[in-house]
Every structure is written in C-alpha cells, then in structure tokens.
Motif scaffolding. Structure first.
Motif, PDB file in Angstrom:
ATOM      1  N   ASP A   5      33.124   5.316 -43.101  1.00  0.00           N
ATOM      2  CA  ASP A   5      33.343   6.750 -42.921  1.00  0.00           C
ATOM      3  C   ASP A   5      32.550   7.356 -41.817  1.00  0.00           C
ATOM      4  N   THR A   6      31.398   7.437 -42.586  1.00  0.00           N
ATOM      5  CA  THR A   6      30.022   7.996 -42.239  1.00  0.00           C
ATOM      6  C   THR A   6      29.963   8.183 -40.511  1.00  0.00           C
ATOM      7  N   TRP A   7      30.112   6.752 -39.980  1.00  0.00           N
ATOM      8  CA  TRP A   7      30.045   6.520 -38.885  1.00  0.00           C
ATOM      9  C   TRP A   7      30.976   7.020 -37.547  1.00  0.00           C
ATOM     10  N   SER A   8      31.974   7.535 -37.884  1.00  0.00           N
ATOM     11  CA  SER A   8      33.242   7.883 -37.797  1.00  0.00           C
ATOM     12  C   SER A   8      33.477   8.941 -36.132  1.00  0.00           C
ATOM     13  N   ARG A   9      31.671   9.315 -35.797  1.00  0.00           N
ATOM     14  CA  ARG A   9      31.678  10.320 -34.785  1.00  0.00           C
ATOM     15  C   ARG A   9      31.230   9.307 -33.984  1.00  0.00           C
ATOM     16  N   LEU A  10      30.147   8.580 -34.259  1.00  0.00           N
ATOM     17  CA  LEU A  10      29.632   7.945 -33.525  1.00  0.00           C
ATOM     18  C   LEU A  10      30.176   6.734 -32.569  1.00  0.00           C
ATOM     19  N   VAL A  11      31.233   5.199 -34.198  1.00  0.00           N
ATOM     20  CA  VAL A  11      32.132   4.489 -32.945  1.00  0.00           C
ATOM     21  C   VAL A  11      32.561   4.221 -32.026  1.00  0.00           C
ATOM     22  N   PRO A  12      34.021   6.044 -31.566  1.00  0.00           N
ATOM     23  CA  PRO A  12      33.936   5.975 -31.017  1.00  0.00           C
ATOM     24  C   PRO A  12      33.771   6.191 -29.878  1.00  0.00           C
ATOM     25  N   LEU A  13      32.603   6.492 -28.964  1.00  0.00           N
ATOM     26  CA  LEU A  13      31.143   6.155 -27.963  1.00  0.00           C
ATOM     27  C   LEU A  13      31.099   4.958 -28.011  1.00  0.00           C
ATOM     28  N   LEU A  14      31.106   4.808 -28.997  1.00  0.00           N
ATOM     29  CA  LEU A  14      30.096   2.880 -28.735  1.00  0.00           C
ATOM     30  C   LEU A  14      31.029   2.173 -28.304  1.00  0.00           C
ATOM     31  N   ALA A  15      32.208   2.464 -28.642  1.00  0.00           N
ATOM     32  CA  ALA A  15      33.459   1.195 -28.558  1.00  0.00           C
ATOM     33  C   ALA A  15      33.959   1.042 -27.523  1.00  0.00           C
ATOM     34  N   LYS A  16      33.542   2.057 -26.131  1.00  0.00           N
ATOM     35  CA  LYS A  16      33.774   2.124 -25.227  1.00  0.00           C
ATOM     36  C   LYS A  16      33.484   1.085 -24.893  1.00  0.00           C
ATOM     37  N   THR A  17      32.190   0.516 -24.803  1.00  0.00           N
ATOM     38  CA  THR A  17      31.355  -0.138 -24.118  1.00  0.00           C
ATOM     39  C   THR A  17      30.375  -1.596 -25.327  1.00  0.00           C
ATOM     40  N   HIS A  18      31.497  -1.659 -26.672  1.00  0.00           N
ATOM     41  CA  HIS A  18      30.688  -3.023 -27.123  1.00  0.00           C
ATOM     42  C   HIS A  18      31.315  -2.848 -28.493  1.00  0.00           C
ATOM     43  N   ARG A  19      31.811  -4.408 -28.919  1.00  0.00           N
ATOM     44  CA  ARG A  19      32.313  -4.497 -30.124  1.00  0.00           C
ATOM     45  C   ARG A  19      31.973  -3.713 -31.384  1.00  0.00           C
ATOM     46  N   VAL A  20      32.232  -3.250 -32.438  1.00  0.00           N
ATOM     47  CA  VAL A  20      31.762  -2.496 -33.010  1.00  0.00           C
ATOM     48  C   VAL A  20      31.701  -2.824 -34.530  1.00  0.00           C
ATOM     49  N   TYR A  21      30.887  -3.582 -35.559  1.00  0.00           N
ATOM     50  CA  TYR A  21      31.008  -3.173 -37.285  1.00  0.00           C
ATOM     51  C   TYR A  21      30.648  -2.609 -38.265  1.00  0.00           C
ATOM     52  N   ALA A  22      31.474  -1.786 -38.856  1.00  0.00           N
ATOM     53  CA  ALA A  22      31.009  -0.824 -40.136  1.00  0.00           C
ATOM     54  C   ALA A  22      31.149  -1.864 -41.275  1.00  0.00           C
ATOM     55  N   TYR A  23      30.655  -1.880 -42.456  1.00  0.00           N
ATOM     56  CA  TYR A  23      30.826  -2.055 -43.621  1.00  0.00           C
ATOM     57  C   TYR A  23      29.945  -1.526 -44.581  1.00  0.00           C
ATOM     58  N   ASP A  24      30.826  -1.522 -45.889  1.00  0.00           N
ATOM     59  CA  ASP A  24      30.403  -0.865 -47.272  1.00  0.00           C
ATOM     60  C   ASP A  24      28.850  -1.619 -47.831  1.00  0.00           C
ATOM     61  N   ILE A  25      27.922  -1.080 -47.706  1.00  0.00           N
ATOM     62  CA  ILE A  25      27.065  -1.944 -49.031  1.00  0.00           C
ATOM     63  C   ILE A  25      27.500  -1.623 -50.416  1.00  0.00           C
ATOM     64  N   THR A  26      27.620  -2.559 -50.873  1.00  0.00           N
ATOM     65  CA  THR A  26      27.675  -2.965 -52.369  1.00  0.00           C
ATOM     66  C   THR A  26      27.002  -1.775 -52.980  1.00  0.00           C
ATOM     67  N   GLY A  27      26.976  -1.745 -53.829  1.00  0.00           N
ATOM     68  CA  GLY A  27      27.190  -0.234 -54.443  1.00  0.00           C
ATOM     69  C   GLY A  27      27.420   1.082 -54.027  1.00  0.00           C
ATOM     70  N   TYR A  28      27.404   1.690 -52.499  1.00  0.00           N
ATOM     71  CA  TYR A  28      28.309   2.756 -52.334  1.00  0.00           C
ATOM     72  C   TYR A  28      29.697   2.508 -51.278  1.00  0.00           C
ATOM     73  N   GLY A  29      30.742   2.998 -51.142  1.00  0.00           N
ATOM     74  CA  GLY A  29      31.597   3.624 -50.511  1.00  0.00           C
ATOM     75  C   GLY A  29      32.609   2.936 -51.310  1.00  0.00           C
ATOM     76  N   TYR A  30      33.761   1.734 -50.654  1.00  0.00           N
ATOM     77  CA  TYR A  30      34.639   0.331 -50.869  1.00  0.00           C
ATOM     78  C   TYR A  30      34.628  -0.370 -51.592  1.00  0.00           C
ATOM     79  N   SER A  31      33.434  -0.735 -51.583  1.00  0.00           N
ATOM     80  CA  SER A  31      32.799  -2.509 -51.193  1.00  0.00           C
ATOM     81  C   SER A  31      32.625  -3.089 -53.068  1.00  0.00           C
ATOM     82  N   GLU A  32      33.211  -3.798 -53.111  1.00  0.00           N
ATOM     83  CA  GLU A  32      32.991  -4.114 -54.488  1.00  0.00           C
ATOM     84  C   GLU A  32      31.326  -3.632 -55.034  1.00  0.00           C
ATOM     85  N   ARG A  33      31.547  -3.429 -56.261  1.00  0.00           N
ATOM     86  CA  ARG A  33      30.390  -2.928 -56.924  1.00  0.00           C
ATOM     87  C   ARG A  33      29.248  -4.179 -57.813  1.00  0.00           C
ATOM     88  N   LYS A  34      28.133  -4.505 -56.858  1.00  0.00           N
ATOM     89  CA  LYS A  34      27.775  -6.187 -57.498  1.00  0.00           C
ATOM     90  C   LYS A  34      26.168  -5.613 -57.627  1.00  0.00           C
TER      91      LYS A  34
END
Length: 311
Positions: free
Chosen positions: A73-102
């Motif tokens: 979610d921290t990328w929310s202001r950037l991705v709409p601009l990048l997505a105009k000319t790129h395929r953009v992917y973002a993920y939560d690092i384990t330990g943060y966000g909503y990914s499994e904590r491992k």
C-alpha cells in the motif's frame, strides 16, 4: 549506609513491581488482532505465502520492493503513474504487510522470497522478460542481494532512498526490553496516532499527503506481527556488506540511485552510486526519505530512464 541501601533496594523493588503490574494490566486490556482486509491476493514466493498486487498490461515489468514498516500500500501514489507504461508488481516482504511471517529475517531469506516472487510472476526466467527492481530503503539491500545471486534474471536495479548497508553501530539493543514490557511498548506505539503522524511527517516531508494511520498500523495487528518485529529488530535491518555490494560493479545489470536531497535515513547517495558503479545519483530537491509518496512523478521519470537502459 546499610539502612540507606536497604531502603533504596525496597524502593527499586516496589517500583519494578508497580511497573510490571501496570504493564501486565495494560497488555490484558489491549490484546487481540485484526483480520486482513478483504480481497487481498496471495501467491507462494519461495517458502512464503506472499501478499501481492499488480497493475498495467504492457511495457517493461517493474517489481517494487518496499522498505521497513511499509507494504504494498505504500506504493499507492506511484503505481498509477508507472502502470501507464509498465507492468508493475509489488509484494509484502515477510515480516511486514500481510504476507506470512516466516523467519529467519535475513537478507538471504528475503532475497529468496523476491526471487520466488519472480518465479511466480513468470519474470526473469528463460524466454521471460527481465524486470527492473526498485528497492526502497530496506528493500534496496534485498533487491541488491537478489541481483547478486541471479544477475541474469534482472533487467535493472534502482536503489531508492537506501544504500543497502548495515545500520551504523549494528543492531539496536532491543534485547534489554523483555516481556511484558516489550509488548506494552509495541502496543503503546501502535496506539499513539500523534506519535506516528509526527514520525511520518518528519520522514516524508511537507509535500506528503496526511498519514493514513490505519493503513500503516493494521498490518502490525495481524497474528504473529509483534513476534516478527522483535525477531527482526534483534538482528538489525537486513543488509548487504559493502564489499559484496561493490560486486554490482562487475554485474552486467544497469543500476541507478535516487534519493531525496534531504534524506538522512537512507545513507549517502553519492557514495552509494560510486560503490555499485551507477551513474551520478538523482537527488530530488526538498524531498526526504519517502520519495515514493512525496514525489511519485520524479520517481516515475527515473524508473523510465532505467528501464530504457535495460531494454
């Protein structure tokens, strides 16, 4: 003297007893977790069940690797601009966000999650497009380690507000904070909107939108979040030694360094560029450590330039 020492000891014992009872009471009334938001997407990345999102349909793929205490979610202001000319992917690092904590929360394990995410998104393999990695703050070290391990899979590497190095002075002395006090401290910080907004403002700068406290705090109310935080901080920020980072000079992957000109948290931009063999860094005037939020247009321009070099 003996009487004085005896009285001092009694005062100390009583003080510790009162503090401990207060801590236990506070913890008893502030426990509980929150469910993750509905509609999140997950994929198996290495050995971690990983929350992710994607945007755009054409152009060079860009994979965003967030920093400490951040999330997709921290990328929310950037991705709409990048997505105009790129395929953009973002993920939560384990330990943060909503990914499994491992655990373990080492840079090698986190780089393994990133490389596993590339596998899951069909990026960087034989006959597949090679992505540009954008690592913010802590994410710079993770992206750098993944590039050093498998350079043939990476199209470009950007250090964004981060030098990838260990923190000066090593890991913080968190071991002196023991239960139940660490739980109390963790919950008091999460519950202090005023403190969190003050930290955000000083880190992001005057051009940032107001902080969405719930967006930043909710991931830390997920099951296992507190344990993961203390495990991570006990060993310091996952990072790459300077001599290993210098190996990027010998890797045929275009690199770039982009920092806020007022950033005092990410390291030295000029030294970082020299270390990894990148061109002179891009310094964004009046920006601080969260340029992905404060200056998304400038970051988009820098990513576009790096993607053009990686083509």
């Amino acid at each position: 003297m003996k009487r004085f020492l005896r009285r001092a000891l009694i005062v100390i014992v009583v003080f510790l007893l009162v503090v401990t009872v207060g801590s236990l009471t506070y913890n008893a009334f502030t426990g509980g977790t929150e469910p993750a938001p509905e509609g999140l997407k997950f994929v198996q990345a290495g050995d971690v069940n990983t929350r992710y999102d994607s945007w755009g349909t054409t152009g060079t793929p860009v994979v965003l690797v967030h920093g400490s205490v951040e999330s997709v979610d921290t990328w929310s202001r950037l991705v709409p601009l990048l997505a105009k000319t790129h395929r953009v992917y973002a993920y939560d690092i384990t330990g943060y966000g909503y990914s499994e904590r491992k655990a373990p929360y080492t840079v090698e394990h986190l780089a393994g999650q990133l490389l596993g995410f590339l596998d899951a998104m069909h990026l960087g393999g034989p006959g597949q497009p090679r992505p540009v990695l954008v690592g913010h703050s802590l994410g710079a070290g993770i992206a750098a380690e993944a590039t050093l391990e498998q350079p043939g899979r990476i199209g470009g590497l950007m250090f964004l507000d981060g030098d990838g190095l260990p923190l000066p002075g090593g890991a913080p002395p968190t071991g002196v904070i023991v239960p139940p006090y660490r739980t109390t401290l963790f919950r008091m910080v999460l519950g202090s909107d005023w403190l969190l907004r003050r930290i955000y403002k000083s880190t992001c700068g005057p051009s940032c939108p107001p902080m969405d406290v719930e967006q930043w705090v909710r991931p830390f109310r997920q099951p296992g979040a507190e344990k993961a935080v203390w495990q991570m901080t006990a060993h310091g920020i996952p990072s790459v030694p300077a001599d290993r980072l210098a190996g990027l000079r010998e890797v045929p992957v275009p690199t770039s360094v982009v920092f806020g000109a007022r950033d005092t948290n990410g390291g030295n931009a000029v030294e970082t560029a020299e270390r990894i063999g990148a061109p002179a860094p891009t310094l964004i005037p009046d920006a601080n450590h969260l340029t992905l939020i404060s200056n998304p247009a400038e970051i988009t321009t820098a990513v576009n330039a790096l993607a053009a070099r990686s083509a």
